[in-house]
Write a protein that holds these residues in place. Sequence first.
Motif, PDB file in Angstrom:
ATOM      1  N   ALA A  31      -8.624 -12.200  -1.576  1.00 11.55           N
ATOM      2  CA  ALA A  31      -8.377 -13.815  -2.054  1.00 11.55           C
ATOM      3  C   ALA A  31      -6.746 -14.027  -2.133  1.00 11.55           C
ATOM      4  N   GLN A  32      -6.546 -15.331  -2.570  1.00 12.88           N
ATOM      5  CA  GLN A  32      -4.975 -15.729  -2.582  1.00 12.88           C
ATOM      6  C   GLN A  32      -4.023 -14.795  -3.431  1.00 12.88           C
ATOM      7  N   ARG A  33      -4.879 -14.443  -4.630  1.00 13.56           N
ATOM      8  CA  ARG A  33      -3.848 -13.498  -5.470  1.00 13.56           C
ATOM      9  C   ARG A  33      -3.372 -12.320  -4.876  1.00 13.56           C
ATOM     10  N   GLY A  34      -4.386 -11.838  -4.224  1.00 14.10           N
ATOM     11  CA  GLY A  34      -4.366 -10.399  -3.397  1.00 14.10           C
ATOM     12  C   GLY A  34      -3.619 -10.596  -2.313  1.00 14.10           C
ATOM     13  N   TRP A  35      -3.434 -11.845  -1.498  1.00 18.96           N
ATOM     14  CA  TRP A  35      -2.250 -11.846  -0.545  1.00 18.96           C
ATOM     15  C   TRP A  35      -1.096 -11.925  -0.966  1.00 18.96           C
ATOM     16  N   ILE A  36      -0.745 -12.605  -2.143  1.00 26.56           N
ATOM     17  CA  ILE A  36       0.439 -12.883  -2.702  1.00 26.56           C
ATOM     18  C   ILE A  36       1.180 -11.449  -3.191  1.00 26.56           C
ATOM     19  N   ALA A  37       0.314 -10.742  -3.884  1.00 24.35           N
ATOM     20  CA  ALA A  37       0.731  -9.211  -4.135  1.00 24.35           C
ATOM     21  C   ALA A  37       0.761  -8.574  -3.146  1.00 24.35           C
TER      22      ALA A  37
END
Length: 255
Positions: free
Chosen positions: A54-60
């Motif tokens: 998800a988005q948070r994962g791609w940010i991390a």
Amino acid sequence: MPHFLATLIVALLLMVLCWLVSLRLRDVSIVDTLWAPAFAIVAWTCAALVPHVAQRGWIALGLISIWAIRLGGHVLSRWKRLGHEDYRYAEIRRKHGPNFALTSLFWIFGLQGILLWIISWPLQAAVVSTATLGFIDLLGTLVTLGGILMEGIADAQLTRFRAEPQNRDKVLKTGLWAWSRHPNYFGDFLIWWGMFVLAFEGGAPWWTILGPVVMSALLLRVSGVSLLEETITDRRPAYREYIQRTSSFVPWPPS
């Protein structure tokens, strides 16, 4: 989280491979060049084990990859310039003599593998999180980015300073180093607390806070500030005055 076992195996396997390389080179300093990239490898392993990032994962993943490439490249360059084993590891080698190879496997490479796995808990939780992004995620992202930027600037300033022959026995007291004796370590501190904020907002278990706590202890009490300052005043007498007027860790105007 079921991916934890897989990432532990990956972390330890990376360190075993690095240990084998160190035996050939007769230099365990090579482990320092793996430290940052290993976190990125652990994070991307998590990404490969979940059906959807998800988005948070791609940010991390983006944040840790930027940090790993920057710091990994910096440490590799420094290792090449040094041309010999770091004095910390050389002293351990001297103490253990013929048993050093086995000692280094468990107490240098194995220990670092366990530590990076624990420190990466918030990172792993952020990568696999599917929760919706919120305002707190922006805060965590900005803190992490600020830490990456501070660490990078501090390392660049120190590298330039040390490249000048006339600075051989002098102390860097300008730039970020005028506000903190260890601004690069403080940047690292921000990275992992920012990553925890990002992960916790995404539903990470409370016990993943052990990651930034362990990193903070390493930076302040084990392999960071306290270790570097044990003998530095013997090698650089001007450091005594630097200690008196400059904050040890948190950036603060010099007194």
